[in-house]
Design a protein around this motif. Structure first.
Motif, PDB file in Angstrom:
ATOM      1  N   TYR A 172      82.438  93.512 135.038  1.00 28.63           N
ATOM      2  CA  TYR A 172      82.495  94.931 134.729  1.00 28.63           C
ATOM      3  C   TYR A 172      82.096  95.764 135.928  1.00 28.63           C
ATOM      4  O   TYR A 172      82.532  96.903 136.068  1.00 28.63           O
ATOM      5  CB  TYR A 172      81.594  95.246 133.531  1.00 28.63           C
ATOM      6  N   GLN A 173      81.278  95.206 136.809  1.00 32.86           N
ATOM      7  CA  GLN A 173      80.911  95.950 138.001  1.00 32.86           C
ATOM      8  C   GLN A 173      82.113  96.200 138.891  1.00 32.86           C
ATOM      9  O   GLN A 173      82.152  97.179 139.625  1.00 32.86           O
ATOM     10  CB  GLN A 173      79.848  95.188 138.797  1.00 32.86           C
ATOM     11  N   PHE A 231      83.703  99.549 138.607  1.00 31.51           N
ATOM     12  CA  PHE A 231      82.971 100.742 138.996  1.00 31.51           C
ATOM     13  C   PHE A 231      82.799 100.762 140.511  1.00 31.51           C
ATOM     14  O   PHE A 231      81.850 101.326 141.026  1.00 31.51           O
ATOM     15  CB  PHE A 231      81.590 100.751 138.319  1.00 31.51           C
ATOM     16  N   ASN A 232      83.750 100.166 141.180  1.00 33.58           N
ATOM     17  CA  ASN A 232      83.639 100.003 142.612  1.00 33.58           C
ATOM     18  C   ASN A 232      84.229 101.204 143.324  1.00 33.58           C
ATOM     19  O   ASN A 232      85.189 101.079 144.073  1.00 33.58           O
ATOM     20  CB  ASN A 232      84.366  98.709 143.005  1.00 33.58           C
ATOM     21  N   VAL A 233      83.669 102.379 143.036  1.00 34.21           N
ATOM     22  CA  VAL A 233      84.191 103.592 143.660  1.00 34.21           C
ATOM     23  C   VAL A 233      83.050 104.377 144.263  1.00 34.21           C
ATOM     24  O   VAL A 233      81.915 104.295 143.819  1.00 34.21           O
ATOM     25  CB  VAL A 233      84.913 104.501 142.646  1.00 34.21           C
ATOM     26  N   ASP A 234      83.386 105.146 145.288  1.00 31.06           N
ATOM     27  CA  ASP A 234      82.411 106.048 145.876  1.00 31.06           C
ATOM     28  C   ASP A 234      82.673 107.467 145.405  1.00 31.06           C
ATOM     29  O   ASP A 234      83.710 107.752 144.830  1.00 31.06           O
ATOM     30  CB  ASP A 234      82.508 106.000 147.405  1.00 31.06           C
ATOM     31  N   THR A 235      81.716 108.338 145.719  1.00 31.20           N
ATOM     32  CA  THR A 235      81.851 109.719 145.284  1.00 31.20           C
ATOM     33  C   THR A 235      83.134 110.349 145.809  1.00 31.20           C
ATOM     34  O   THR A 235      83.849 111.042 145.076  1.00 31.20           O
ATOM     35  CB  THR A 235      80.641 110.539 145.763  1.00 31.20           C
ATOM     36  N   PHE A 282      82.024 117.180 125.134  1.00 31.65           N
ATOM     37  CA  PHE A 282      80.988 118.200 125.025  1.00 31.65           C
ATOM     38  C   PHE A 282      81.488 119.580 125.401  1.00 31.65           C
ATOM     39  O   PHE A 282      81.078 120.577 124.813  1.00 31.65           O
ATOM     40  CB  PHE A 282      79.771 117.805 125.872  1.00 31.65           C
ATOM     41  N   VAL A 323      86.214 109.251 143.861  1.00 30.78           N
ATOM     42  CA  VAL A 323      86.353 109.880 142.548  1.00 30.78           C
ATOM     43  C   VAL A 323      86.834 111.315 142.712  1.00 30.78           C
ATOM     44  O   VAL A 323      87.728 111.783 141.998  1.00 30.78           O
ATOM     45  CB  VAL A 323      85.015 109.828 141.778  1.00 30.78           C
ATOM     46  N   VAL A 363      83.738 111.975 128.193  1.00 34.53           N
ATOM     47  CA  VAL A 363      82.462 112.451 127.644  1.00 34.53           C
ATOM     48  C   VAL A 363      82.286 113.937 127.941  1.00 34.53           C
ATOM     49  O   VAL A 363      81.923 114.721 127.060  1.00 34.53           O
ATOM     50  CB  VAL A 363      81.295 111.636 128.245  1.00 34.53           C
ATOM     51  N   THR A 364      82.573 114.325 129.180  1.00 32.85           N
ATOM     52  CA  THR A 364      82.436 115.739 129.525  1.00 32.85           C
ATOM     53  C   THR A 364      83.384 116.586 128.702  1.00 32.85           C
ATOM     54  O   THR A 364      83.021 117.686 128.253  1.00 32.85           O
ATOM     55  CB  THR A 364      82.733 115.943 131.018  1.00 32.85           C
ATOM     56  N   TYR A 386      84.911 104.510 135.755  1.00 34.44           N
ATOM     57  CA  TYR A 386      83.917 105.580 135.807  1.00 34.44           C
ATOM     58  C   TYR A 386      84.563 106.908 135.458  1.00 34.44           C
ATOM     59  O   TYR A 386      84.082 107.649 134.594  1.00 34.44           O
ATOM     60  CB  TYR A 386      83.288 105.633 137.203  1.00 34.44           C
ATOM     61  N   PHE A 446      78.357  90.157 134.144  1.00 33.20           N
ATOM     62  CA  PHE A 446      78.138  91.552 134.498  1.00 33.20           C
ATOM     63  C   PHE A 446      78.989  91.954 135.703  1.00 33.20           C
ATOM     64  O   PHE A 446      79.440  93.090 135.783  1.00 33.20           O
ATOM     65  CB  PHE A 446      76.653  91.759 134.817  1.00 33.20           C
ATOM     66  N   PHE A 486      85.889 107.358 131.714  1.00 38.82           N
ATOM     67  CA  PHE A 486      84.811 107.438 130.733  1.00 38.82           C
ATOM     68  C   PHE A 486      84.063 108.756 130.825  1.00 38.82           C
ATOM     69  O   PHE A 486      83.875 109.462 129.827  1.00 38.82           O
ATOM     70  CB  PHE A 486      83.838 106.274 130.938  1.00 38.82           C
ATOM     71  N   TRP A 487      83.623 109.144 132.013  1.00 35.50           N
ATOM     72  CA  TRP A 487      82.800 110.348 132.094  1.00 35.50           C
ATOM     73  C   TRP A 487      83.615 111.615 131.942  1.00 35.50           C
ATOM     74  O   TRP A 487      83.101 112.642 131.510  1.00 35.50           O
ATOM     75  CB  TRP A 487      81.989 110.347 133.401  1.00 35.50           C
TER      76      TRP A 487
END
Lengths: 307, 226
Positions: free
Chosen positions: A83-84, A87-91, A133, A94, A129-130, A122, A80, A125-126
């Motif tokens: 894969y973590q 995703f080692n980013v802060d807001t 939609f 991003v 997805v956004t 992150y 795990f 992928f998002w």
């Protein structure tokens, strides 16, 4: 200038940290100077040589970041933690990357300047997805708005479009970077250590470059054709230039034909995605298929024929 | 020393029971109520008890969603009955609309199911990958239970649609769906945001927002068959 110094100092810090961790590691250097430093522990002489190495143009930066990028992943791909590490980013990071994808400046390579050998999954992928939609929902809204005056129109949510949008956008965001990365790696061939981005960095820059299409797709609800074409041109320009600015420094070492062909292919695929989405999801009123009303007039004409 | 050792039991040496007197009597140990037995073995209780206990737990969590405050009840005793119930109810309520044309209609039952469960799993994975401390099933439980306001909104929308589908009914439905979407997002972030490091809270809240937005969109665009 100040940005150059910032990048230099950051790279120097990272390289020095790396060397202090493993003094036995050999740094790869430009082909010109084989005698450059091995360990920072060599003292003043070593420090100077490292500095000289980094003061070259960005090819020096690329190789040290390539080295750093290779040492980031932790553990095997079945754990795990592996894969973590993606995703080692802060807001704020991003948001900064999103800003960088919307405002490409010439000379600012997205990967060098914003990713800084910390590619994340992150964002791509998002954003995908956004985008799925937003395209499906905006397309649905635009069809509804264009048919509002039509009494025979019955509103339908059209949820199958979400599935189609998802398939198309995710295929683009994953297959094209795979193809491009494989192609570039193959072309690098013997000189793998110089230039070239890791697979994750390629996926990352493609994912972030799709961000501009999200507000564009929302604005496409406006039913004016010239507005839509202007918006799509602006979006393609911004998004395409992020990609071109990122990949041009890697490709320009190749033969002229291949370089131009590669960049052209990137731009063409990006254009196809944008125009394809527009054509399929945002049909204008004239083209929407309504086979039912055409049947009765035929009946009437047939009925009146015998006279 | 031997004297002190034997002194506590000194009196006992005087006690003797002759062997031909039978010792008999009743020993009664006070038993607790039959409920204490249930903690160790629920096999003997009536089925009604079993079902009611689970139903009470589910109902308790519904109340926690209605009034979201920082209680750990939802997280500690997670269960997936509530989310399953809500998901099936919502998917059933979304049926029966625009059914005359397959490819232009609303979401199928399977699509709603997949969106809700798959979406919850992806959001949970996302929060764990970003370094969250909440466990997998706890997060699924929270996300599932917080669909309740949207399910209630769906039921209200269907009732409103019986009265007609003009702009007035659309306005009412829009208000109801927006309010319940906000409520769902607020309730779930009240539970989930605590488990994230402070500089990544927005990264975790955004997918939750997107998830409930999509479900709200499905609820709002439901149009009845003509």
């Amino acid at each position: 200038d100040s940005i150059f110094i910032d990048v230099l100092s950051a790279e120097f810090e990272e390289a020095a940290e790396l060397l202090s961790v493993d003094p036995g590691a050999s740094t790869l250097s430009m082909s010109a100077s084989n005698t450059t430093t091995v360990a920072a522990g060599e003292g003043r002489g070593g420090g100077e040589e490292v500095k000289l190495d980094l003061s070259e143009d960005e090819e020096g930066q690329e190789e040290s970041s390539e080295l750093l990028g290779g040492q980031k992943a932790a553990g095997g791909f079945w754990t795990f933690e592996y894969y973590q590490s993606f995703f080692n980013v802060d807001t704020v990071q991003v948001l900064d990357r999103v800003k960088g994808s919307v405002m490409p400046l010439p000379g600012r390579n997205f990967i060098k300047h914003h990713l800084r050998s910390n590619p994340d999954l992150y964002g791509p992928f998002w954003i995908c997805v956004t985008l799925v939609f937003s395209v499906a929902i905006s397309g649905n809204l635009s069809v509804f708005l264009s048919q509002m005056g039509n009494p025979s129109f019955h509103y339908r949510p059209q949820f199958h479009r979400v599935t189609i949008a998802a398939v198309v956008i995710f295929l683009y965001a994953w297959l094209v970077p795979i193809g491009l990365w494989g192609f570039l790696t193959w072309r690098q061939g013997a000189e793998r250590q110089i230039g070239g981005y890791s697979f994750l960095e390629t996926v990352c820059v493609y994912g972030y470059s799709l961000f501009i299409y999200i507000p564009t797709s929302v604005l496409w609800i406006i039913p004016l054709e010239w507005v839509r074409w202007t918006l799509i041109l602006i979006a393609m320009l911004i998004s395409g230039s992020v990609l071109v600015l990122t990949f041009w420094p890697v490709v320009r070492d190749d033969t002229k034909v291949m370089a131009v062909a590669t960049v052209a292919m990137i731009v063409v695929l990006h254009t196809l995605l944008a125009i394809g989405c527009k054509m399929y999801f945002f049909q204008i009123a004239v083209h929407s298929p309504t086979p039912a009303p055409t049947a009765p007039p035929a009946h009437i004409t047939l009925a009146t024929q015998p006279h | 020393l031997s004297d002190e050792a034997s002194r506590p039991f000194a009196g006992l040496s005087d006690v003797s029971i002759s062997e031909d007197i039978p010792v008999e009597g009743d020993i009664s140990v006070p038993m607790g109520s039959s409920r204490r037995d249930d903690e160790f073995s629920t096999l003997d209780e009536p089925v009604k008890e079993t079902i009611l206990r689970d139903l009470r737990a589910v109902g308790n969590k519904f109340i926690h969603v209605l009034y979201p405050k920082r209680s750990s009840a939802l997280l500690r005793d997670w269960d997936l009955w509530g989310p399953l119930l809500l998901c099936v109810t919502l998917a059933l309520l979304l049926q029966g609309g625009s059914a005359d044309s397959d490819d232009q209609g609303g979401p199928q039952f399977a699509e709603v199911f997949v969106i809700i469960w798959f979406g919850s799993i992806i959001i949970t994975l996302n929060s764990k990958l970003l370094g969250g401390t909440i466990s997998f099933f706890q997060s699924l439980c929270v996300l599932g239970y917080c669909i309740m306001p949207l399910t209630v909104a769906m039921a209200v929308c269907r009732i409103v649609l019986v009265g007609g589908s003009g702009p007035v009914s659309f306005g009412v439905r829009l208000v109801v769906v927006t309010a319940s979407f906000g409520w769902s997002t607020f309730a779930s972030t009240a539970f989930l945001a605590d488990s994230q490091p402070a500089n990544r809270k927005a990264l975790v809240v955004y997918p939750v927002f997107l998830f409930y937005f999509v479900i709200g969109w499905m609820v709002l665009t439901f149009s009845p068959a003509q």
